[in-house]
Structure formats: structure tokens, C-alpha cells
Design an enzyme around this catalytic site. Structure first.
Site, PDB file in Angstrom:
ATOM      1  N   GLU A  74       0.832  -1.209   0.000  1.00 40.67           N
ATOM      2  CA  GLU A  74       0.000   0.000   0.000  1.00 40.67           C
ATOM      3  C   GLU A  74       0.867   1.259   0.000  1.00 40.67           C
ATOM      4  O   GLU A  74       0.532   2.240  -0.640  1.00 40.67           O
ATOM      5  CB  GLU A  74      -0.959   0.005   1.194  1.00 40.67           C
ATOM      6  CG  GLU A  74      -2.102  -1.001   1.062  1.00 40.67           C
ATOM      7  CD  GLU A  74      -2.965  -0.788  -0.179  1.00 40.67           C
ATOM      8  OE1 GLU A  74      -3.046   0.339  -0.686  1.00 40.67           O
ATOM      9  OE2 GLU A  74      -3.523  -1.786  -0.664  1.00 40.67           O
ATOM     10  N   TYR A  88      -6.636   5.961   4.945  1.00 40.11           N
ATOM     11  CA  TYR A  88      -6.756   5.000   3.847  1.00 40.11           C
ATOM     12  C   TYR A  88      -5.908   3.750   4.110  1.00 40.11           C
ATOM     13  O   TYR A  88      -6.400   2.621   4.027  1.00 40.11           O
ATOM     14  CB  TYR A  88      -6.349   5.638   2.494  1.00 40.11           C
ATOM     15  CG  TYR A  88      -6.113   4.561   1.479  1.00 40.11           C
ATOM     16  CD1 TYR A  88      -7.188   3.903   0.900  1.00 40.11           C
ATOM     17  CD2 TYR A  88      -4.821   4.125   1.171  1.00 40.11           C
ATOM     18  CE1 TYR A  88      -6.999   2.842   0.027  1.00 40.11           C
ATOM     19  CE2 TYR A  88      -4.614   3.072   0.305  1.00 40.11           C
ATOM     20  CZ  TYR A  88      -5.707   2.435  -0.266  1.00 40.11           C
ATOM     21  OH  TYR A  88      -5.507   1.379  -1.104  1.00 40.11           O
ATOM     22  N   ASP A 122      -9.564   5.207  -1.666  1.00 37.58           N
ATOM     23  CA  ASP A 122      -8.473   5.820  -2.440  1.00 37.58           C
ATOM     24  C   ASP A 122      -9.056   6.435  -3.717  1.00 37.58           C
ATOM     25  O   ASP A 122     -10.284   6.463  -3.892  1.00 37.58           O
ATOM     26  CB  ASP A 122      -7.378   4.786  -2.745  1.00 37.58           C
ATOM     27  CG  ASP A 122      -7.846   3.724  -3.719  1.00 37.58           C
ATOM     28  OD1 ASP A 122      -9.061   3.674  -4.031  1.00 37.58           O
ATOM     29  OD2 ASP A 122      -7.000   2.934  -4.191  1.00 37.58           O
TER      30      ASP A 122
END
Ligand code: SF4
Length: 336
Positions: free
Chosen positions: A32, A115, A133
Site C-alpha cells: 500500500e 486509507y 483511495d
């Protein structure tokens, strides 16, 4: 939203990406962080090399910072890796090297925002935390026909709340990945493949053929132009570089450069410090575009008379490949 249709679609059609075939929170975290502002195809080889080199959080925590910078050179936005390194040290010291399990502990780590915390909690631990996102914003603003400016936090928050409601009705690990995947391979910015989309029967934008109207994004401010004289200072079989201390590209190496309008101003500035430049041939121009600014560089090959500046470091041309350097300077040819 028909969650079952969405999840079934994901199970059948998702890409078999290495970082999507794991529930290891460390691997999900690394992927990520790498995927922030970087395309999947670019990230894949970096991710695999990185996990091989740093198979545990403890190994990442004790990594040499410069080596780590070098390992991610080319991905840009290096501050995210600095934060990742800090977070790894924190996990080593405070969580015995084991990635924490609660949302509060995860979001408290350096560099982890809402997020990333949501993505890790839902994908690794199957807990219902929204991960909104850019891809998910596109899907939801089209699906709901939300006309508001998605550059504004308050408007993203509305989508985040909706996403939270949906994940609470779903299998979180599947839902989060399904929304990300849908945004990446079907609900693309241009030419979305709506005919194949599991949400098409209830999608506001598709039903009205208005996919291109969403998400609404107001115009970005113009990028700032910055002008530099960049020196490739040749000495013996090497050149001089400096390590950046500025916020942008902090810790990366670069050729000495000066935010001056003309080469003459740099010559005068260095003369005053007792450094005389001897120019080798014509200068050339390079440009590098960042998110918010553009560097315009006039690159001059020179040698020195006098002592080099105290923050310049001499390095052999061969070793240049082994230090972390931003793409902005890596692309400059060191040959005259
Ligand atoms: S139907 Fe089209 S616009 Fe609507 S969510 Fe699916 S891919 Fe996106």
C-alpha cells in the site's frame, strides 16, 4: 449496492497480484505504501525485491537508511519510505516486531493515514474499516452520481461514510479489494468497461451514460516553475554530489545545483567562496516534473580550482549507481 454481485465478480476476475494473495499485514502495508502515487506494474518488481530483502519488520527496522533509499529509487515520493522505516523501528521497539492488530495502533504509526489503516485492517484482519483511495472515489462518485468536487475533503468524507456502510454489510477483506480492483480494471478514468461491471444495473452514471462527468475534480493550481543551474563537477575519475536536507527528496543525493537565473550568477557566488569553475563544453537543459512543481535545469560540466564546498561529497562514477538519487538527477548524463 449489490455486495454479493461485487464480491462474486472479484472472486472470479481479480488479477493474481503477489501482494493481493496474502493476508500478511506487513506485506499489505509495504504494497500500500508503494502503491501510493505509483502504478501497479511499476510496483510489482520493487515489492518482490523488497520483501525478499527485508522479509520481516525487524529486518526492515535495522536496515541502513541509505540502502533503503537506494532500494526504492525510481518510485518517487521518498518521504513515505522514510516514514515506513520509522514505523518499522517503532513496531520493533513497541510491538516486538509484530504488526499491530488494532485500528488505533495501526493509524498511530508514522506515515499511516486513514486509507492505509483501512486497507490493512480490512485486507489483513477482515475488519470493517473503509479504505477510500482515488479508484474507489471514482467508482462511488459514478455509482452514486455524486456531483461534488472530490478535491475537497468534506465531499470525500461523504463517500467514505457510504463506503463504511457498505463494508459493514460485507466480507471486509473481499469488499476492499473488490472496490480497488473494480476501479483499476473496469471503472477506469477513460473508457470504463461498464458492460462487464457487476454494479451496472444500479449505477447512476452508467444508466444515464454520464460516466465521464464523474468524479468532478476542480482545476488544479498551476505547477510552480523552478530554475536551476546544475553542476556536474568532474574530479579525477568521479564527480561531486551532495545529500539533500530539504523536505523534497530528503536524504537523496544530487549534483550540486543553485536556484539562480544565470550561469554567471553561480560563477560569481562560488568565486566569493573561493571556488573557481572551469567549464567543459556546452551546457544542456533538462526538465523534471513533480506533482506540484517543475524543475528546469541548465546542466554544466565543470571542474574546480580551489577547495570544494563543505557539503559536496566526491564519489567515483562507478559508485554513482550505488547511491540513492532522485530520477530528476539520475536522468542527467554525466558524460560531456
Ligand atoms: S457501471 Fe461503469 S461507471 Fe458504474 S461503477 Fe461500473 S464501471 Fe463504473
Amino acid at each position: 449496492m449489490d455486495i454479493r454481485k461485487l464480491e462474486d465478480w472479484y472472486q472470479k476476475h481479480h488479477r493474481k497480484l503477489s501482494f493481493r494473495m496474502t493476508q500478511n499485514p506487513y506485506h499489505i502495508w509495504v504494497s500500500e505504501v508503494m502503491l501510493q502515487q505509483t502504478q501497479v506494474d511499476t510496483v510489482l518488481p520493487y515489492f518482490e525485491r523488497f520483501i525478499q530483502k527485508y522479509p520481516t519488520i525487524d529486518e526492515l527496522a535495522i536496515a541502513d537508511e541509505e540502502t533503503l533509499h537506494k532500494d526504492v529509487e525510481g518510485l518517487g515520493y521518498y518521504r513515505r519510505f522514510k516514514n515506513m522505516h520509522l514505523a518499522a523501528k517503532y513496531i520493533k521497539d513497541h510491538h516486538q516486531g509484530i504488526f499491530p492488530k488494532t485500528y488505533e495502533e495501526v493509524i498511530a504509526l508514522p506515515g499511516i493515514g486513514k486509507y492505509t489503516a483501512g486497507a490493512i485492517m480490512s485486507i489483513a484482519y477482515n475488519k470493517p474499516y473503509s479504505a477510500l483511495d482515488g479508484n474507489v472515489i471514482r467508482v462511488l462518485s459514478r455509482y452514486l452520481g455524486n456531483p461534488h468536487d472530490m478535491r475537497e475533503e468534506k465531499n470525500k468524507k461523504v463517500l467514505d461514510q457510504y463506503n463504511q456502510q457498505q463494508i459493514e454489510r460485507s466480507t471486509p477483506e473481499v469488499y476492499t479489494q473488490a472496490m480497488m480492483e473494480l476501479g483499476a480494471i473496469l471503472c477506469r478514468p477513460k473508457n470504463p468497461k461498464c458492460e462487464e461491471c457487476p454494479l451496472n444495473t444500479s449505477c447512476f452514471a452508467y444508466q444515464r451514460n454520464e460516466m465521464q462527468s464523474y468524479p468532478y475534480l476542480s482545476r488544479l493550481k498551476e505547477k510552480k516553475n523552478e530554475f536551476y543551474i546544475t553542476l556536474i563537477i568532474h574530479h579525477n575519475e568521479g564527480v561531486y554530489v551532495r545529500k539533500r536536507t530539504e523536505t523534497l527528496l530528503n536524504g537523496m543525493y544530487e549534483y550540486p545545483q543553485f536556484e539562480f537565473e544565470s550561469i554567471a550568477s553561480v560563477v560569481q557566488f562560488l568565486e566569493e567562496k573561493g571556488i573557481t569553475l572551469v567549464f567543459h563544453g556546452e551546457s544542456s537543459t533538462y526538465q523534471h516534473i513533480f506533482t506540484h512543481k517543475i524543475w528546469h535545469m541548465i546542466v554544466c560540466h565543470v571542474s574546480l580550482v580551489g577547495k570544494p564546498d563543505s557539503d559536496w561529497i566526491w564519489i567515483t562514477i562507478k559508485d554513482l549507481d550505488n547511491i540513492p538519487m532522485s530520477i530528476a538527477h539520475r536522468k542527467i548524463s554525466i558524460f560531456k
